[in-house]
Design a protein around this motif. Structure first.
Motif, PDB file in Angstrom:
ATOM      1  N   SER A 219       0.852  -1.190   0.000  1.00 39.96           N
ATOM      2  CA  SER A 219       0.000   0.000   0.000  1.00 39.96           C
ATOM      3  C   SER A 219       0.888   1.240   0.000  1.00 39.96           C
ATOM      4  CB  SER A 219      -0.904  -0.009   1.229  1.00 39.96           C
ATOM      5  OG  SER A 219      -0.129  -0.038   2.420  1.00 39.96           O
ATOM      6  N   PHE A 220       0.365   2.330  -0.522  1.00 41.08           N
ATOM      7  CA  PHE A 220       1.187   3.521  -0.658  1.00 41.08           C
ATOM      8  C   PHE A 220       0.326   4.758  -0.494  1.00 41.08           C
ATOM      9  CE2 PHE A 220      -0.476   2.454  -4.763  1.00 41.08           C
ATOM     10  CZ  PHE A 220      -0.761   3.658  -5.384  1.00 41.08           C
ATOM     11  N   ASP A 221       0.979   5.865  -0.251  1.00 38.64           N
ATOM     12  CA  ASP A 221       0.312   7.164  -0.106  1.00 38.64           C
ATOM     13  C   ASP A 221       0.620   8.024  -1.316  1.00 38.64           C
ATOM     14  OD1 ASP A 221      -0.650   6.391   2.322  1.00 38.64           O
ATOM     15  OD2 ASP A 221       0.907   7.390   3.497  1.00 38.64           O
ATOM     16  N   LEU A 222      -0.375   8.771  -1.737  1.00 33.56           N
ATOM     17  CA  LEU A 222      -0.226   9.728  -2.831  1.00 33.56           C
ATOM     18  C   LEU A 222      -0.620  11.099  -2.301  1.00 33.56           C
ATOM     19  CD1 LEU A 222       0.245  10.521  -5.787  1.00 33.56           C
ATOM     20  CD2 LEU A 222      -2.153   9.913  -6.219  1.00 33.56           C
ATOM     21  N   THR A 223       0.273  12.031  -2.418  1.00 29.87           N
ATOM     22  CA  THR A 223       0.014  13.401  -1.948  1.00 29.87           C
ATOM     23  C   THR A 223      -0.033  14.334  -3.148  1.00 29.87           C
ATOM     24  OG1 THR A 223       1.106  12.975   0.164  1.00 29.87           O
ATOM     25  CG2 THR A 223       0.853  15.278  -0.503  1.00 29.87           C
ATOM     26  N   LEU A 224      -1.147  15.076  -3.261  1.00 31.51           N
ATOM     27  CA  LEU A 224      -1.317  16.060  -4.325  1.00 31.51           C
ATOM     28  C   LEU A 224      -1.392  17.436  -3.686  1.00 31.51           C
ATOM     29  CD1 LEU A 224      -4.028  14.210  -6.449  1.00 31.51           C
ATOM     30  CD2 LEU A 224      -1.549  14.248  -6.829  1.00 31.51           C
ATOM     31  N   GLN A 233     -10.113  25.932  -4.250  1.00 32.24           N
ATOM     32  CA  GLN A 233      -9.542  24.967  -3.317  1.00 32.24           C
ATOM     33  C   GLN A 233     -10.670  24.076  -2.795  1.00 32.24           C
ATOM     34  OE1 GLN A 233      -7.345  26.991  -0.267  1.00 32.24           O
ATOM     35  NE2 GLN A 233      -5.775  27.748  -1.669  1.00 32.24           N
ATOM     36  N   PRO A 234     -10.992  23.042  -3.533  1.00 32.87           N
ATOM     37  CA  PRO A 234     -12.083  22.164  -3.087  1.00 32.87           C
ATOM     38  C   PRO A 234     -11.779  21.555  -1.720  1.00 32.87           C
ATOM     39  CG  PRO A 234     -11.478  21.703  -5.369  1.00 32.87           C
ATOM     40  CD  PRO A 234     -10.431  22.614  -4.835  1.00 32.87           C
ATOM     41  N   ALA A 235     -12.799  21.330  -0.944  1.00 27.77           N
ATOM     42  CA  ALA A 235     -12.621  20.773   0.405  1.00 27.77           C
ATOM     43  C   ALA A 235     -12.182  19.324   0.356  1.00 27.77           C
ATOM     44  CB  ALA A 235     -13.917  20.898   1.196  1.00 27.77           C
ATOM     45  N   THR A 236     -12.554  18.616  -0.711  1.00 25.95           N
ATOM     46  CA  THR A 236     -12.151  17.211  -0.837  1.00 25.95           C
ATOM     47  C   THR A 236     -11.699  16.964  -2.260  1.00 25.95           C
ATOM     48  OG1 THR A 236     -14.388  16.514  -1.390  1.00 25.95           O
ATOM     49  CG2 THR A 236     -13.756  16.411   0.946  1.00 25.95           C
ATOM     50  N   PRO A 245     -14.340   1.686  -6.056  1.00 22.32           N
ATOM     51  CA  PRO A 245     -14.866   2.840  -5.326  1.00 22.32           C
ATOM     52  C   PRO A 245     -13.797   3.920  -5.178  1.00 22.32           C
ATOM     53  CG  PRO A 245     -15.445   0.789  -4.213  1.00 22.32           C
ATOM     54  CD  PRO A 245     -14.470   0.434  -5.289  1.00 22.32           C
ATOM     55  N   PRO A 246     -14.221   5.192  -5.280  1.00 21.93           N
ATOM     56  CA  PRO A 246     -13.227   6.269  -5.168  1.00 21.93           C
ATOM     57  C   PRO A 246     -12.673   6.372  -3.754  1.00 21.93           C
ATOM     58  CG  PRO A 246     -15.432   7.181  -5.227  1.00 21.93           C
ATOM     59  CD  PRO A 246     -15.586   5.718  -5.475  1.00 21.93           C
ATOM     60  N   VAL A 247     -11.450   6.891  -3.687  1.00 25.51           N
ATOM     61  CA  VAL A 247     -10.799   7.170  -2.406  1.00 25.51           C
ATOM     62  C   VAL A 247     -10.811   8.685  -2.242  1.00 25.51           C
ATOM     63  CG1 VAL A 247      -8.696   6.983  -1.035  1.00 25.51           C
ATOM     64  CG2 VAL A 247      -9.365   5.118  -2.566  1.00 25.51           C
ATOM     65  N   VAL A 248     -11.442   9.157  -1.166  1.00 29.35           N
ATOM     66  CA  VAL A 248     -11.625  10.589  -0.936  1.00 29.35           C
ATOM     67  C   VAL A 248     -10.634  11.042   0.127  1.00 29.35           C
ATOM     68  CG1 VAL A 248     -13.242  12.392  -0.233  1.00 29.35           C
ATOM     69  CG2 VAL A 248     -14.042  10.412  -1.563  1.00 29.35           C
ATOM     70  N   ALA A 249     -10.060  12.219  -0.095  1.00 25.20           N
ATOM     71  CA  ALA A 249      -9.124  12.791   0.879  1.00 25.20           C
ATOM     72  C   ALA A 249      -9.508  14.246   1.108  1.00 25.20           C
ATOM     73  CB  ALA A 249      -7.694  12.690   0.377  1.00 25.20           C
ATOM     74  N   PRO A 250      -9.483  14.713   2.343  1.00 18.82           N
ATOM     75  CA  PRO A 250      -9.802  16.112   2.629  1.00 18.82           C
ATOM     76  C   PRO A 250      -8.580  16.998   2.365  1.00 18.82           C
ATOM     77  CG  PRO A 250      -9.332  14.954   4.659  1.00 18.82           C
ATOM     78  CD  PRO A 250      -9.268  13.932   3.577  1.00 18.82           C
ATOM     79  N   THR A 257      -3.924  13.964   0.767  1.00 22.13           N
ATOM     80  CA  THR A 257      -3.125  12.748   0.947  1.00 22.13           C
ATOM     81  C   THR A 257      -4.060  11.545   0.884  1.00 22.13           C
ATOM     82  OG1 THR A 257      -1.516  13.919   2.320  1.00 22.13           O
ATOM     83  CG2 THR A 257      -1.540  11.510   2.449  1.00 22.13           C
ATOM     84  N   PHE A 258      -3.786  10.653  -0.069  1.00 23.08           N
ATOM     85  CA  PHE A 258      -4.606   9.471  -0.293  1.00 23.08           C
ATOM     86  C   PHE A 258      -3.833   8.230   0.148  1.00 23.08           C
ATOM     87  CE2 PHE A 258      -5.632  12.675  -3.422  1.00 23.08           C
ATOM     88  CZ  PHE A 258      -7.024  12.741  -3.389  1.00 23.08           C
ATOM     89  N   SER A 259      -4.477   7.363   0.888  1.00 20.90           N
ATOM     90  CA  SER A 259      -3.914   6.059   1.261  1.00 20.90           C
ATOM     91  C   SER A 259      -4.506   5.036   0.307  1.00 20.90           C
ATOM     92  CB  SER A 259      -4.257   5.713   2.713  1.00 20.90           C
ATOM     93  OG  SER A 259      -3.635   6.626   3.593  1.00 20.90           O
ATOM     94  N   LEU A 260      -3.666   4.526  -0.580  1.00 18.66           N
ATOM     95  CA  LEU A 260      -4.141   3.674  -1.665  1.00 18.66           C
ATOM     96  C   LEU A 260      -3.719   2.224  -1.441  1.00 18.66           C
ATOM     97  CD1 LEU A 260      -3.318   6.086  -4.599  1.00 18.66           C
ATOM     98  CD2 LEU A 260      -5.501   5.745  -3.421  1.00 18.66           C
ATOM     99  N   PRO A 261      -4.516   1.295  -1.905  1.00 18.56           N
ATOM    100  CA  PRO A 261      -4.211  -0.128  -1.698  1.00 18.56           C
ATOM    101  C   PRO A 261      -3.036  -0.585  -2.560  1.00 18.56           C
ATOM    102  CG  PRO A 261      -6.137   0.111  -3.091  1.00 18.56           C
ATOM    103  CD  PRO A 261      -5.785   1.489  -2.622  1.00 18.56           C
ATOM    104  N   ALA A 262      -2.497  -1.760  -2.194  1.00 22.19           N
ATOM    105  CA  ALA A 262      -1.345  -2.320  -2.910  1.00 22.19           C
ATOM    106  C   ALA A 262      -1.739  -2.650  -4.349  1.00 22.19           C
ATOM    107  CB  ALA A 262      -0.851  -3.573  -2.187  1.00 22.19           C
TER     108      ALA A 262
END
Length: 886
Positions: A219-224, A233-236, A245-250, A257-262
């Motif tokens: 698993s890994f993190d993606l930071t935008l 500047q959208p809230a999410t 299913p989408p992965v939502v990050a605030p 910062t998104f925590s994404l599966p392997a």
């Protein structure tokens, strides 16, 4: 008359009607042209706004924008010409206009079309009246003028198109006013769809990746991050893999910062942030590993060693303290950066130590050092090696920004520069030899790095009857080493006579030295050389001969017991001999015979060595040596011929296929053979005892002479001290050097007295066995039976004179007893000559066997002497070579 002359002239439409029709046409053309213009504008405006709106949600492709542009411009480029052709070019003439009017007002339109057609008719005067035609035209013209043609125009869409156009214009103006950058960007993308114009978004990200390499199966993190000039500047934000299913990050501090599966295979990640749309290619890749690692060890300068490269397969590098270690790691992929650390310095047992930083240790407590990278290679700076062991963790990042395994670490172990070791091999730890004998051995030295030299050192140890002034001390340099000489070996012959070493106890040891500046010589385990005089050597041989005779007696008793047991078995019947019990006894008898045979072989070998040593001594009586030779010959025959026959017969008696009679016969043959063996062993034992007795008798002469020589030497040593002190001077007032001499003489006198007491005791034992008168006479004189002056008490008395510093009286007493001891030796020599001569020269001449043995003895001595000369020459060559070594 011609035809044309018969036709009436063509009547023109009334001017008022014609004017109405022209006005109608003008109004029609203006309306339809305006409609075409409005439709074209609407098409363009709609296509532009469509691109503008779509760009707010998706990144429209060039082809899609081109299709929109073509669709929008088609109203202007395609629809307008068609529209104008229909309404403008298609309604230029009166009849075309009349037909259009007829669609709105059928009756009027038909009449209007009728008079227009009537106008164009060319009938003759006979068929149509011109007056009637004119009247009809005027009637229609009057009706048209009265009715008007304005309401006959077709329905138009100008108001609606104008309204739509106004709305579109307002929308476009609003877009340009509210979002001028987005509008201009949309206009460029709309007007030039094939140009590479980037879509403008209100939400902007800071360099979103087109592709992202991630760790395979992790698993890994993606930071935008939002760009600094983003307007929204959208809230999410959300991302998704395909239909998952989408992965939502605030939004937090300007980033998502998104925590994404392997991931296990390449996949596209859709990014949606406000109106920003992006696709990132995710490439799962295995983390970079270290294919192999090596360390370059730089040794301390004093070792003078070249750098060494070692493989780090085990994860451990060991080097001598004071070295430095430079590590090189080769990764599976190109590296972007690498470093060692963090490593924290803590204290263990009050000593500084380097250990890996733990969870409770701050990184600031340790150190980090960047590694030099070049492609897949990472090189560290030199690391120190000390007495403490420490771990060096490594971290690295490859060209895809993937970090390596954090568990990779190299252990650095420091070792002491171990002292070298020296050996003496190929020789026993204790050796007895004569001064002219040579022993051969190998001198070896080993070190973990280099050796400077290899040598041999010796020193004498004072025996009770040895003067400290005669103790030997010396050394012999055998080889010169080098920084790369980790082992030195030297075959060494050593002859005491070559080095002028007198008989004494000599400690011999090898020495070596390495390159450590503070380390002295390292010595081997010593070997002890007992360098004997011929008298001492003869006494040693006598003791060894005693043990051989004793063991021969034991072997003879064993053989006699075995013989008696075999005789008991012989008396049994043939059938009884084949019983299980008796067969077991026969087997045991065979085993005992085999063991006794081995003992006889050992005694034969020892007797042979004794004979060689006796020949080397040179002072052993030849008759004794002859008897020893005869005993050795008998022992050889017994062990090689006679006793194996007995063992063979006993073995045959145990054969399973033998008949009882054959078993009986084998036992009888074994008893018969063993009887001869027993008789021969008794004869051999008698010969050995006789030789031992004669040898013991001859040793008394040498022992008396040696004791006499020691007494004379003690008197001589005291004579050299007269110049240092006066007779009778108090012991504490004499010169210290004289005190040392007096102490040494007193010690040697005690040792000589002890030897004389042993002579007295051995003489008494020998007299008891032989009952010869001469030994009784000497024994009585030693004990002082006739003159009440025993030698032991007298020698102890003169020793005590030294405590009163009465050296002159000591010398007189020592010289007196030296003469007495020599006199006893001469008396024993005379007795020995008397026994040999058996009455002088009247005895029988020596037989041929004696002559042959004497000749053989001389040959043996010559051979031995030649061997001693060669060995001594080798020892001299070694000494000569040693003097030339640096």
């Amino acid at each position: 008359m011609s035809e044309n002359s018969s036709r009436p002239p063509q009547e023109a439409l009334p001017e008022n009607l014609k004017k109405l029709l022209m006005e109608y046409r003008s109004r029609l053309w203006r309306a339809k042209i305006l409609e075409a213009i409005l439709a074209g504008f609407i098409g363009l405006a709609v296509s532009f706004l469509l691109v503008f709106l779509l760009d707010r949600f998706i990144a429209t492709s060039s082809i899609f924008r081109l299709a929109i542009l073509i669709s929008g411009t088609s109203l202007m480029a395609i629809f307008a010409p068609i529209w104008l052709r229909r309404w403008v070019w298609g309604h230029r003439k009166e009849n075309e206009l009349a037909r259009l009017i007829a669609k709105k007002h059928p009756d009027f339109g038909d009449r209007l079309l009728g008079i227009i057609e009537l106008q164009q008719q060319n009938e003759s005067r006979d068929s149509m009246s011109p007056r009637l035609r004119k009247a009809a035209m005027e009637t229609v013209a009057a009706q048209a003028e009265k009715q008007g043609l304005g309401n006959a125009l077709p329905k138009n869409w100008i108001p609606k198109a104008a309204l739509v156009t106004a709305i579109l214009v307002v929308g476009m103006l609003a877009a340009f006013l509210i979002a001028p950058q987005a509008s201009v960007n949309a206009f460029k993308r709309w007007s030039m769809p094939l140009a590479n114009t980037e879509r403008y978004t209100f939400t902007k990200l800071d360099a979103p990746p087109a592709q992202l390499v991630v760790a395979h199966g992790e698993s890994f993190d993606l930071t935008l991050r939002l760009a600094a000039d983003t307007q929204w500047q959208p809230a999410t934000a959300q991302v998704r893999f395909g239909a998952a299913p989408p992965v939502v990050a605030p939004l937090f501090e300007g980033r998502y910062t998104f925590s994404l599966p392997a991931q296990f295979a390449p996949n596209d990640l859709a990014v949606i942030v406000g109106d920003f749309r992006h696709s990132t290619r995710i490439l799962p890749t295995l983390r970079p590993t270290i294919n192999y690692a090596v360390a370059t060890i730089r040794y301390p300068e004093y070792l003078q060693q070249s750098d060494q490269t070692v493989d780090l397969k085990t994860g451990v590098v060991t080097a001598v303290n004071g070295s430095t270690v430079q590590m090189e790691l080769t990764a599976s992929r190109t590296l972007s950066s690498a470093e060692l650390g963090p490593v924290a310095r803590v204290r263990v047992d009050d000593e500084p130590n380097l250990v890996s930083a733990g969870a409770d240790q701050s990184p600031s407590d340790g150190f980090k050092a960047a590694l030099t990278t070049n492609g897949t290679l990472a090189t560290s700076a030199p690391l120190p090696v000390s007495t403490k062991t420490y771990d060096v963790p490594f971290s690295w990042i490859d060209e895809y920004k993937l970090a390596g395994d954090n568990a990779f670490r190299i252990r650095v172990e420091g070792t002491e520069d171990a002292p070298p070791v020296a050996y003496i091999q190929g020789v026993e730890k204790q050796i007895v030899l004569l001064p002219e004998e040579t022993i051969d051995f190998d001198v070896l030295a080993e070190d973990d790095f280099g050796l400077t030299e290899l040598g041999l050192e010796w020193y004498g140890e004072a025996a009770p009857n040895t003067s400290s002034n005669s103790l030997a001390k010396g050394e012999l340099k055998l080889q010169t080493g080098s920084p790369t000489s980790r082992q030195l070996t030297n075959p060494t012959p050593f002859c005491p006579k070559v080095h002028n070493i007198a008989p004494q106890k000599l400690i011999l040891r090898a020495y070596t030295k390495d390159y450590h500046p503070d380390r002295k010589r390292i010595y081997s385990e010593p070997i002890t050389l007992f360098i004997l005089t011929r008298d001492e050597h003869a006494q040693l041989l006598k003791n060894q001969f005693d043990r051989v005779v004793g063991e021969l007696e034991d072997a003879a008793r064993r053989e006699q017991n075995s013989f008696e047991e075999n005789q008991r078995l012989e008396r049994k019947s043939p059938e009884d001999l084949q019983s299980k019990e008796n067969q077991a006894k026969l087997q045991e008898q065979q085993k005992q015979e085999q063991e006794n045979t081995e003992r006889m072989k050992d005694l034969q070998e020892r007797m042979e060595k004794l004979l060689k040593d006796a020949a080397r001594n040179g002072e052993i009586d030849k008759d004794v040596m002859k008897k020893m030779a005869e005993s050795m010959k008998s022992l050889s025959e017994l062990s090689k011929e006679d006793m194996p026959k007995v063992e063979k017969k006993l073995s045959d008696s145990q054969q399973q296929n033998s008949t009882p009679e054959q078993t009986k016969k084998d036992v009888q043959d074994a008893v018969k053979e063993q009887k001869d063996v027993v008789e021969k062993m008794k004869k051999t034992l008698a010969e050995a005892r006789d030789a031992n007795k004669n040898m013991e008798a001859s040793t008394f002469v040498n022992r008396f002479k040696r004791a006499a020589s020691e007494e004379s030497s003690l008197a001589s040593d005291l004579s050299s001290t007269n110049k240092h002190y006066e007779e009778g001077l108090d012991y504490m007032e004499v010169d210290p050097s004289v005190q040392s001499i007096l102490q040494d003489v007193s010690r040697r006198q005690s040792a000589n007295l002890s030897d004389i007491r042993w002579i007295e005791e051995d003489l008494a034992n020998f007299y008891t066995r032989t009952n010869k008168e001469v030994y009784k006479q000497i024994l009585d004189e030693m004990r002082g039976i006739n003159d009440s002056t025993g030698i032991a008490n007298s020698l102890e008395g003169i020793r005590l004179l030294l405590e009163d510093n009465l050296s002159l009286q000591f010398r007189n007493g020592a010289n007196y007893w030296s003469d007495r001891l020599n006199g006893w030796a001469k008396k024993l020599e005379g007795e020995k000559d008397k026994e040999k001569g058996e009455g002088g020269g009247n005895g029988p001449p020596p037989d041929q066997g004696d002559q042959d043995f004497e000749f053989m003895l001389r040959v043996m001595k010559m051979i031995q002497k030649q061997q001693d000369i060669r060995a001594s020459t080798r020892a001299l060559e070694e000494l000569k070579r040693s003097t030339k070594l640096p």
